[in-house]
Design a protein around this motif. Structure first.
Motif, short mmCIF file in Angstrom:
data_model
loop_
_atom_site.label_atom_id
_atom_site.label_comp_id
_atom_site.label_asym_id
_atom_site.label_seq_id
_atom_site.Cartn_x
_atom_site.Cartn_y
_atom_site.Cartn_z
N TRP A 303 -21.00 -26.31 12.75
CA TRP A 303 -22.42 -26.67 12.60
C TRP A 303 -23.31 -25.53 13.09
CZ3 TRP A 303 -26.30 -27.06 16.28
CH2 TRP A 303 -27.50 -27.61 15.84
N LEU A 306 -23.45 -22.83 10.57
CA LEU A 306 -24.34 -23.18 9.44
C LEU A 306 -25.81 -22.96 9.77
CD1 LEU A 306 -22.92 -26.51 7.90
CD2 LEU A 306 -23.10 -24.28 6.80
N ASN A 309 -27.75 -19.80 8.70
CA ASN A 309 -28.24 -19.60 7.32
C ASN A 309 -27.90 -18.22 6.77
OD1 ASN A 309 -29.34 -21.80 6.08
ND2 ASN A 309 -31.15 -21.74 7.43
N THR A 350 -21.43 -34.31 8.43
CA THR A 350 -21.89 -34.17 7.04
C THR A 350 -20.82 -33.47 6.20
OG1 THR A 350 -22.85 -32.02 7.52
CG2 THR A 350 -24.30 -33.92 7.76
N GLU A 352 -21.16 -30.95 4.37
CA GLU A 352 -21.32 -29.48 4.48
C GLU A 352 -20.49 -28.96 5.65
OE1 GLU A 352 -24.07 -31.58 4.44
OE2 GLU A 352 -24.29 -31.33 2.27
N HIS A 355 -16.80 -29.22 4.99
CA HIS A 355 -16.38 -28.20 4.02
C HIS A 355 -16.07 -26.85 4.69
CE1 HIS A 355 -15.89 -26.52 0.11
NE2 HIS A 355 -16.72 -25.53 0.43
N ILE A 356 -16.90 -26.46 5.64
CA ILE A 356 -16.68 -25.12 6.20
C ILE A 356 -15.85 -25.11 7.50
CG2 ILE A 356 -18.83 -24.17 5.20
CD1 ILE A 356 -19.34 -23.79 8.47
N GLU A 435 -10.76 -32.70 -1.73
CA GLU A 435 -11.28 -32.05 -0.52
C GLU A 435 -10.30 -32.23 0.65
OE1 GLU A 435 -14.77 -30.86 -0.04
OE2 GLU A 435 -14.35 -30.38 2.07
#
Ligand code: DC
Length: 479
Positions: A303, A306, A309, A350, A352, A355-356, A435
């Motif tokens: 997080w 992320l 950005n 989340t 997102e 995913h990472i 996923e």
């Protein structure tokens, strides 16, 4: 437990205790300095002066044995100063000492403590609810004993006091220095008795007030090892010394028969969606253990990445993780996750972040940092930690190791239902399944600490099983 004292062989040892059949003066002299966290001592009272006392309604001699005889006040005081001096040598700088006694010796003990460089912290009065009557009828009934609590008289000494727990045990009010309770009950004397045997509840309170789990407690006049029994019940380590074979054998029998209530370290690994966090959380609560969700820690790191950005690459991940501060706080059944002081409990769940997170979790620097933190969190025991590499890498010496898994379809369905309940509307089952399959692959194929079942882990397949069933299986494995 091992504890080396030059030229002394233990008489008995088990997982958390050691007994020495030895003269306390000689043994303490050889013991390594600053090696114990707390000392409880019930030294001889030197009461054996051929008088009469009352026991079980009968008049009996006060003579307890040769060990309790001494000739003069000076000799008594010298004895106290000498052993207290040795006790000070073996006590850690922040450690404390408790000494119990009666009017026959406690004033000498108090003075000796001050003379030898201790600061008295409390004067506890143990008030007996059922004292024996006074047969001579020339004095008030003796119904109290004193327990002095002291630390080294150094400005730098910081003693430990579990104020909160003592307050809790006293119905939310500050605990006072008068402790009331009965004499040692008969069921504590099943393995034999000592004439000055203290009740277990007294030692438990003393240990809880002044030590942490894993601390080393020394009793230099161990008697019937009530201190050792309390240590065993409360997960402290115990060194007992007595020069009397009869008492050391009694201590041994007693310690052999106290069931240790050691809090375990439980490691649960498995792939995403196997039901680890749901079941581990409930199992931990039932065991009274702390639940540690290591996945949440990797998610927290992801997080934070992320938030930058920026295009995600190894450098960015390392830069972000360098000064990261991840904290987990378990409040009302929920693990709250904090990064650098900011709560991000729901943000880390989340898609997102999901995913990472494998990208972040495969970086050695991140793993080392979080592994170190996880080991610290588990150090005191009583934890149930879940993740991917807990049994194989983070806690290879865990007491219980479980590998929790389920079929990919079942795991995808669980994730689908979870996201749906959180209000996600545009969900596609196959996408979720893909996923999860991708995350399995990434977790299992990464170079550092990949997801694999530890050789000594028990496999628990949760496919088709209810939460209760899985929790019960975990609890059975933790017995
Ligand atoms: O259990 P979870 O889905 O919340 O975990 C998130 C990710 O963190 C998962 O993809 C693998 C990684 N992880 C890890 O590498 N090592 C752990 N001990 C725990 C999680």
């Amino acid at each position: 437990m091992t504890f080396e004292v030059e030229s002394f062989e233990p008489y008995f040892s088990d997982e958390n205790s050691i007994l020495f059949l030895a003269d306390t003066f000689e043994l303490l002299d050889k013991m390594p300095g600053e090696s114990v966290d707390m000392i409880f001592a019930d030294p001889p009272y030197f009461l054996s002066n051929d008088g009469i006392s009352c026991s079980g309604g009968k008049a009996v001699s006060v003579n307890k044995g040769d060990w309790d005889k001494i000739n003069s006040t000076e000799a008594k005081h010298n004895f106290n100063r000498q052993w207290i001096r040795l006790a000070k040598k073996v006590l850690k700088p922040n450690g404390t000492i408790w000494i119990s006694g009666t009017l026959h010796n406690i004033y000498s003990v108090g003075m000796a403590l001050e003379q030898e460089g201790f600061k008295i912290l409390n004067n506890i009065t143990w008030q007996k609810t059922n004292p024996p009557p006074n047969l001579s009828c020339r004095y008030f009934t003796h119904s109290t004993e004193t327990i002095l609590w002291a630390r080294k008289n150094l400005k730098s000494a910081k003693h430990y006091f579990n104020y909160e727990l003592m307050k809790e045990l006293n119905d939310g009010k500050q605990m006072k220095d008068v402790w009331t309770g009965s004499l040692t009950s008969a069921n504590e004397k099943t393995f034999g008795k000592h004439p000055t045997q203290k009740p277990l509840y007294l030692l438990k309170r003393i240990i809880l007030a002044s030590t942490r789990e894993g601390d080393i407690v020394l009793d230099p006049f161990c008697g019937s090892a009530t201190t050792g029994a309390a240590c065993k019940l409360l997960n402290r380590k115990f060194i007992g010394v007595d020069n009397n074979l009869e008492f050391i054998n009694l201590s041994k029998r007693r310690l052999e028969n106290v069931k240790m209530n050691r809090k375990k370290i439980v490691a649960i690994d498995g792939p995403a969606g196997a039901g680890k966090s749901t079941t581990a959380k409930i199992a931990a609560e039932k065991l009274g253990y702390t639940y540690i969700d290591t996945g949440a820690m990797y998610r927290a790191a992801a997080w934070k990445v992320l938030q930058k950005n920026k295009p995600i690459n190894e450098n960015l991940i390392i830069e972000t993780a360098k000064d990261i501060d991840v904290d987990l706080q378990y409040v009302d059944g929920v693990t709250k996750v904090f990064v650098d002081g900011q709560e991000i409990t729901s943000e880390i769940r989340t898609p997102e972040v999901s995913h990472i997170v494998p990208e972040v979790a495969k970086i050695g620097f991140v793993r080392e940092k979080l592994t170190e933190l996880q080991r610290k969190m588990a150090a005191r025991g009583g934890v149930l930690m879940d993740g991917r590499d807990i049994a194989t890498h983070v806690l290879p010496n865990a007491d219980v190791k479980i590998f929790l898994t389920a079929s990919i379809d079942e795991r995808a369905k669980r994730r689908f239902d979870e996201l749906k309940s959180k209000g996600y509307t545009t969900l596609n089952f196959d996408e979720i399944k893909n996923e999860i399959a991708l995350r399995d692959k990434q977790d299992m194929e990464r170079e550092i600490a990949p997801l694999i079942q530890a050789e000594d882990a028990t496999l628990l397949d949760t496919t088709g099983k209810s939460i209760d069933e899985v929790v019960n299986e975990i609890l059975n494995l933790c017995k």
